[in-house]
Design an enzyme around this catalytic site. Structure first.
Site, PDB file in Angstrom:
ATOM      1  CG  ASP A 390     -27.620 -26.187 -11.099  1.00  0.00           C
ATOM      2  OD1 ASP A 390     -27.735 -27.313 -11.594  1.00  0.00           O
ATOM      3  OD2 ASP A 390     -26.524 -25.684 -10.773  1.00  0.00           O
ATOM      4  CB  THR A 392     -23.543 -27.389  -7.977  1.00  0.00           C
ATOM      5  OG1 THR A 392     -23.650 -28.796  -8.039  1.00  0.00           O
ATOM      6  CG2 THR A 392     -22.142 -26.996  -7.558  1.00  0.00           C
ATOM      7  CG  ASP A 592     -23.812 -20.845  -9.218  1.00  0.00           C
ATOM      8  OD1 ASP A 592     -23.994 -21.869  -9.907  1.00  0.00           O
ATOM      9  OD2 ASP A 592     -23.047 -20.808  -8.240  1.00  0.00           O
TER      10      ASP A 592
END
Length: 712
Positions: A390, A392, A592
């Site tokens: 991912d 970001t 995250d």
């Protein structure tokens, strides 16, 4: 009377107690499903407890603590209410043999040749009885296992009145068992050494005063005070104050959010600006900081799929050895040869090498900055061929950097940047820091500001030379302050298509310009992806909710990205992972945020970044403890090396024990020599298994050296 009532209440009898040490007894410790090592880990995780050790056969537990009455009460409460997760079907609560017992067995074996027959016989039967009873119990309830082999070898020797051989076998079994337990206990202690709270002292309000207390002393309902730059140590509700809270790991957004009275906050978030008072709802073992401890406690007893397969094969080889021993006795009537065969088994080395290697590797990984939640995580890391990232907060830092300064109405970019930096100078916010840092980099003098007013999560209002300056979002300037921003709509769309965030600046009610900022790519990200490719990762995929142009630009900067998916919703990530798995990929997912949790669970290996949300940490199998993606390559190396060690340990166990078994079958080895060689080889294999983490430091050293070289 009070002490007796207390003992009955807790189900444990306080056998002996001095300052800072308490010994308790209970028949509950004989429960075969009670995991005694896990109970010790639970006790040692309590505040003030230095050490806990159990003695199954003595039905006692000894706990050393700081002598605090409150901690004593916590100890008794734990034993009264042993949690369900301390019990495991099938039973794992085997008691470890003590060193004095091993010494006694060795002394009796050494003195046996010098004893008269009248003393040697009863002494030997007495010494061998526990081994034979354990073997009989195992045969009746579990079938033919290694304990049956040991019992048969001792019984055969006693029946032929070879008391020295019987006692020597018992002594070597005891020594081998002690060394095996010691080795595994040390590997457990290595993992437990990682159980350290992330926060030691916190500020709370008590009796209308702000005081600093230990993190372990927090209670539900405490009013916890967090200021700028501090980590939120509890889950709770804001009861006073106003702050910008960096929850990028939770929401996936680069910008902090405004929290005020009535808002919920999660542990692990960071206060970027402001000051808040939080009514604690979850503390201690319920916070994310304690969850790492629980991950490690659980890892002390979890076994991977490959370990279970090895155990099953080892168990299948035990009846083969037993049948060979009985068959030799039936054919040759040679009790000595049969006893020699029965002292050899494959099970010990195969079953014990795996947990020792895995726990040593997990400890090495922890010290290098990677938390592995159990053996399965290590097993799966060695097998993955695809990693999905991912964007970001994973491939990017989540930190903003000024990319464009675009003045309007004839002003210069230096004037616009200095104006914005002057207003933002004393504002602790990621956008403010980025603007001020850019002004400092250009050595721009900042104009003097007055009447500075921070509107949390919106922007800044200030005055320079009597004129009002506004710096913030378009919503703040246009909707709240009435500044017309329609003239830069096309420019805004163009900048946003490049993945940039916009900061609007107004002076005297008119738009003065726009400053564009972009989330910074991790400097080590490209190198990390290259390292993963070198380690056998065939496919690297990047997921993002950004615009197509932004995603392609970032992928081009990174290199090594094989596949890109853009404008994704959180639920789309898990669906995409399932498609990759259906196509035959064994994959890891790195993220995250809370919105990454479904993907982390769907992946074969879920990887969470160090600033990850509580839910993401809970869902992931691997948690990076340091902000460096190259640790993934180190973890991959460690996983591959551990698999190599396990394979070699298995081969050694089968090969060496087969050779010993062959020699014993042909009558070339006595039972004593056979038992000695078997136990010595087992300890040697355990020593080799304990080297599983030996390459981790070297890998990290190489990574650090590469980092220094890159910085130069």
């Amino acid at each position: 009377m009070a002490a007796k009532a207390e003992n009955r209440k807790h189900g444990f009898t306080i056998a002996h107690e001095v300052e800072k040490r308490i010994r308790l007894r209970s028949r509950r410790l004989f429960d075969p499903s009670l995991d005694l090592r896990y109970l010790e880990a639970l006790a040692e995780s309590l505040p003030g407890v230095q050490r806990a050790r159990t003695n199954k056969w003595g039905s006692s537990i000894v706990i050393e603590y700081d002598g605090n009455p409150a901690n004593r009460a916590r100890i008794l409460n734990l034993l009264e209410n042993i949690p369900k997760d301390a019990y495991m079907p099938g039973g794992t609560g085997q008691g470890a043999i003590s060193l004095p017992t091993v010494g006694t067995q060795g002394a009796v074996a050494g003195l046996t040749p010098f004893m008269p027959a009248e003393a040697a016989a009863p002494t030997s039967w007495l010494l061998g009885m526990p081994t034979m009873l354990e073997g009989l119990h195992t045969l009746l309830y579990d079938g033919v296992k290694v304990e049956v082999l040991d019992a048969s070898a001792v019984a055969f020797s006693l029946l032929r009145r070879d008391y020295f051989t019987a006692n020597a076998i018992v002594a070597m079994l005891g020594l081998g068992s002690y060394m095996e337990n010691w080795t595994e206990k040390k590997s457990d202690e290595l993992l437990k050494s990682l159980l350290r709270p992330q926060v030691e002292k916190v500020s709370v309000e008590r009796d209308a005063r702000e005081v600093r207390v230990d993190f372990t002393d927090l209670a539900v309902g405490d009013l916890v005070i967090c200021g700028s730059g501090e980590l939120v140590p509890v889950d709770g509700v804001v009861v006073d104050g106003d702050a910008a809270l960096n929850q990028s790991s939770i929401t996936g957004e680069s910008l902090p959010v405004h929290v005020s009275e009535g808002d919920s906050v999660l542990s692990g978030a960071v206060v970027e600006d402001g000051r808040i008072k939080i009514a604690a709802q979850n503390v201690g073992r319920e916070t994310s900081m304690a969850r790492i401890g629980r991950f490690l406690e659980n890892s002390l007893r979890t076994r991977s799929t490959s370990q279970k397969k090895s155990d099953e094969l080892a168990d299948k080889l035990v009846p083969v050895t037993f049948a060979l021993g009985l068959g030799l006795f039936a054919l040759t009537r040679d009790v000595t040869r049969a006893a020699s065969v029965l002292t050899v088994d494959y099970s010990c080395a195969i079953k014990l090498a795996s947990p020792v290697a895995v726990k040593t590797a997990m400890h090495a990984a922890g010290h290098c900055g990677v938390l592995l939640k159990g053996a399965q995580a290590l097993d799966n890391l060695a097998r993955i061929d695809t990693i999905v990232f991912d964007k970001t907060g994973t491939l990017t830092r989540g930190n903003l950097k000024v990319t464009d300064v675009l003045p309007l109405g004839g002003g210069s970019d230096a004037e616009l940047l200095a104006l914005a930096a002057g207003a933002e100078e004393h504002y602790s916010h990621p956008v403010a820091r980025a603007v001020v840092a850019e002004a400092e980099a250009r050595a721009l003098p900042l104009p003097p500001m007055s009447q500075v007013d921070f509107i949390v999560a919106h922007g800044v209002s200030a005055y320079v030379e009597g004129e009002q300056v506004l710096v913030g979002s378009r919503h703040f300037l246009e909707d709240d302050e009435g500044v017309d921003c329609s003239g830069v709509e096309a420019l805004g769309r163009e900048l946003r298509s490049g993945g940039k965030s916009l900061l609007y600046v107004a002076r005297s009610g008119k738009l003065a310009g726009v400053i564009a900022l972009r989330d910074e790519l991790r400097p080590e990200a490209g190198q990390a992806l290259s390292m993963l490719k070198e380690r056998g990762i065939r496919k690297i995929v990047m997921l993002t909710g950004d615009h197509k142009d932004t995603a392609q630009s970032i992928a081009a900067d990174l290199g090594c990205v094989d596949e890109i998916h853009w404008e994704l919703k959180p639920e789309d990530k898990a669906d995409l992972l399932r498609e990759l798995q259906d196509a035959g990929h064994f994959l890891a997912f790195a993220g995250d945020g809370v919105n990454d949790a479904p993907a982390l669970v769907s992946a074969d290996v879920g990887i969470c970044m160090p600033g990850g949300a509580d839910l993401a940490r809970e869902a992931a199998q691997v948690v990076l403890l340091e902000d460096d993606l190259r640790l993934l390559a180190m973890a991959r190396d460690l996983a591959a090396n551990t698999q190599h060690v396990l394979t070699r340990s298995f081969q050694a166990a089968v090969g060496i024990n087969s050779a010993i078994l062959l020699a014993a079958s042909t009558g070339k080895l006595s039972p004593v020599v056979s038992a000695f060689l078997h136990n010595a080889s087992t300890l040697g294999i355990l020593g080799y298994a304990g080297m599983a983490g030996r390459g981790a430091k070297a890998t990290k050293t190489r990574s650090n050296a590469a980092n220094r070289s890159q910085e130069k």
